[in-house]
Design an enzyme around this catalytic site. Structure first.
Site, short mmCIF file in Angstrom:
data_model
loop_
_atom_site.label_atom_id
_atom_site.label_comp_id
_atom_site.label_asym_id
_atom_site.label_seq_id
_atom_site.Cartn_x
_atom_site.Cartn_y
_atom_site.Cartn_z
N PHE A 37 0.66 -1.47 -0.05
CA PHE A 37 0.21 0.09 -0.25
C PHE A 37 1.05 1.22 -0.36
CE2 PHE A 37 -2.43 3.41 3.13
CZ PHE A 37 -2.66 3.77 1.70
N LEU A 74 5.32 -4.64 11.44
CA LEU A 74 5.45 -3.42 11.16
C LEU A 74 4.40 -2.71 9.78
CD1 LEU A 74 8.03 -4.38 12.49
CD2 LEU A 74 9.36 -2.86 10.59
N TYR A 146 -5.46 6.18 13.63
CA TYR A 146 -4.28 5.10 14.03
C TYR A 146 -3.72 5.94 15.01
CZ TYR A 146 1.09 5.46 12.91
OH TYR A 146 2.56 5.13 12.99
N THR A 176 10.83 8.89 12.94
CA THR A 176 12.23 7.68 12.75
C THR A 176 12.24 8.10 10.67
OG1 THR A 176 12.18 6.46 14.25
CG2 THR A 176 13.33 5.76 12.03
N ARG A 187 6.15 13.06 4.76
CA ARG A 187 5.98 13.11 6.94
C ARG A 187 7.09 14.70 6.69
NH1 ARG A 187 7.09 7.32 8.79
NH2 ARG A 187 6.84 6.42 7.16
N1 LIG Z 1 8.68 5.55 10.66
C1 LIG Z 1 8.24 6.49 12.02
O1 LIG Z 1 8.96 8.12 12.19
C2 LIG Z 1 7.43 5.43 12.55
C3 LIG Z 1 6.44 6.00 14.13
C4 LIG Z 1 6.08 5.28 14.79
C5 LIG Z 1 5.92 4.38 14.21
N2 LIG Z 1 6.20 3.97 13.57
C6 LIG Z 1 5.56 2.23 12.73
O2 LIG Z 1 6.81 1.74 12.37
C7 LIG Z 1 6.31 0.51 11.30
C8 LIG Z 1 6.95 0.85 10.09
O3 LIG Z 1 6.69 2.28 9.46
P1 LIG Z 1 7.13 2.78 8.18
O4 LIG Z 1 7.85 4.10 8.74
O5 LIG Z 1 8.20 1.45 7.74
O6 LIG Z 1 5.84 3.14 7.08
P2 LIG Z 1 5.73 2.63 5.99
O7 LIG Z 1 4.74 3.06 5.20
O8 LIG Z 1 6.95 2.63 4.87
O9 LIG Z 1 5.66 0.80 6.04
C9 LIG Z 1 4.28 0.14 6.57
C10 LIG Z 1 3.99 -1.02 5.67
O10 LIG Z 1 3.11 -1.75 5.96
C11 LIG Z 1 2.74 -2.10 4.15
N3 LIG Z 1 0.78 -2.59 4.94
C12 LIG Z 1 0.02 -1.07 5.71
N4 LIG Z 1 -1.23 -2.02 5.55
C13 LIG Z 1 -1.12 -2.97 5.50
C14 LIG Z 1 -1.62 -4.29 5.24
N5 LIG Z 1 -3.09 -4.34 5.15
N6 LIG Z 1 -1.33 -5.45 4.92
C15 LIG Z 1 -0.35 -5.57 5.24
N7 LIG Z 1 1.06 -5.01 4.50
C16 LIG Z 1 0.59 -3.62 5.06
C17 LIG Z 1 2.78 -1.15 3.46
O11 LIG Z 1 2.55 -1.11 2.42
C18 LIG Z 1 4.67 -0.16 3.55
O12 LIG Z 1 5.23 -1.25 3.29
C19 LIG Z 1 4.38 1.17 11.30
O13 LIG Z 1 3.66 0.66 11.65
C20 LIG Z 1 4.50 2.46 11.55
O14 LIG Z 1 3.66 2.61 12.43
C21 LIG Z 1 7.06 3.86 12.28
#
Ligand SMILES: NC(=O)c1ccc[n+]([C@@H]2O[C@H](COP(=O)([O-])OP(=O)(O)OC[C@H]3O[C@@H](n4cnc5c(N)ncnc54)[C@H](O)[C@@H]3O)[C@@H](O)[C@H]2O)c1
Length: 323
Positions: A37, A74, A146, A176, A187
């Site tokens: 997604f 994740l 969220y 991050t 972001r």
């Molecule tokens: N990067 C940050 O600053 C941050 C901060 C707090 C929490 N997080 C958490 O870390 C995790 C990874 O975040 P990220 O920054 O890599 O974001 P990202 O959007 O790059 O990664 C999320 C991944 O999940 C996949 N995804 C979404 N919905 C899905 C579903 N229903 N089924 C299967 N896959 C699905 C997306 O395609 C994507 O590859 C997330 O859970 C996010 O909430 C990230």
């Protein structure tokens, strides 16, 4: 170190793809599950030839049947423009996704780690935020799908642990950044760098006095792996983030300086429920995991800007029309 079969949901995303890289390099058998997604296959294409890496296109809201030793959960859209696009789906991803990985962990006796978020603190009245702070989330606002989804997932993790003795871990990730952030995720770091490199105006919401703490992705992934491998009597939640606090205006000025861009800073109204301050208290992570971030903002930005310069932005499209 014993080699394990490890499932990473959301493994093709910004953080997931780095985590997969680390785990594959350590020799583990890694299954990356993603519905793409908010990511693209190019994030993990370089791993596809490795015998210990497997890519599965699957939506975590649907059940799956795999045999694994560990799960990093994740999968969830993480940027506001992504998670607000289909808020009901976002809530389903957090809640049904947690139920599915926890069910699998219970059946396989696997250890399972939840990527929770600093958003569980909402717009905090306590600064910096320790894990004991219960947060100030607006349950009916546009960010709630969220924030409340992640809070419900934490509840499920703790209940599966108490009721079914599932071996769980919960980390609360603070902002991050790093290479492979989606250039159109909206972001703040990716936005500023993309706008600066493309010579567009840099959009600051509000006056830019709101603060954020920025953690480089390598530090974050290290903290996540330490938590998974840490003692079974420390299940969290634990804050993983960089306590260095910067205003959004300071970040914009640093990006301008480091890219040499002539972009102008322009102001737009603050979005609803935008937190004014965010800074992790990482005492617990230091004490229990011996973890502390090591990459200063300037160094992390340098690597991130170099990556943004290296990509062909035409190969990336905004996953939602929200930008
Ligand atoms: N990067 C940050 O600053 C941050 C901060 C707090 C929490 N997080 C958490 O870390 C995790 C990874 O975040 P990220 O920054 O890599 O974001 P990202 O959007 O790059 O990664 C999320 C991944 O999940 C996949 N995804 C979404 N919905 C899905 C579903 N229903 N089924 C299967 N896959 C699905 C997306 O395609 C994507 O590859 C997330 O859970 C996010 O909430 C990230």
């Amino acid at each position: 170190m014993s080699l394990k079969r490890i499932l990473v949901t959301g493994g093709a995303g910004f953080l997931g793809s780095h985590l997969c890289e680390r785990l594959v390099a350590e020799g583990h058998d890694v299954i990356c599950l993603d519905n793409f997604f908010t990511s693209q296959k190019s994030n993990v294409a370089h791993l596809l030839g490795q015998a210990n890496f497997e890519l599965v296109r699957h939506d975590i809201t649907q059940p799956m049947w795999l045999e694994v030793d560990e799960i990093y959960n994740l999968a969830c859209p993480a940027a506001p423009g992504h998670y607000q696009y289909n808020p009901i789906k976002t809530m389903k991803t957090s809640v049904l996704g947690a139920i599915h990985v926890l069910g699998m962990a219970k059946r396989c006796r696997a250890k399972v780690l939840q990527a929770s978020t600093s958003e569980v603190y909402g717009d905090p009245e306590v600064h910096p935020q320790p894990e004991s702070y219960r947060g100030a989330v607006n349950p009916i606002g546009p960010r709630a799908c969220y924030d409340e989804g992640k809070r419900a997932a934490e509840t499920l993790f703790m209940d599966y642990h108490r009721s079914n003795r599932v071996n769980v871990r919960v980390i609360r990730i603070f902002n991050t950044y790093g290479p492979r952030m989606h250039p159109f995720d909206g972001r703040v770091v990716s936005n500023f760098i993309r706008q600066a490199l493309q010579g567009e105006d840099i959009t600051i919401f509000g006056e830019g006095n709101q603060t954020r703490s920025f953690c480089y992705r390598d530090d974050l992934v290290e903290g996540m792996i330490r938590m998974m491998n840490g003692p079974d009597d420390f299940i969290g939640p634990v804050n993983i983030g960089n306590p260095g606090e910067f205003t959004i205006r300071e970040l914009a000025e640093l990006v301008l300086e480091m890219t040499g861009s002539k972009s102008r800073l322009v102001h737009e109204p603050l979005p609803a429920d935008d937190p004014t301050q965010r800074q992790p208290d990482i005492t617990l992570a230091k004490e229990k995991l011996g973890w502390t971030p090591t990459v200063p903002l300037r160094e992390g930005l340098q690597k991130t800007i170099a990556w943004f310069r290296s990509i062909d932005i035409r190969h990336y499209r905004a996953p939602t029309p929200n930008y």
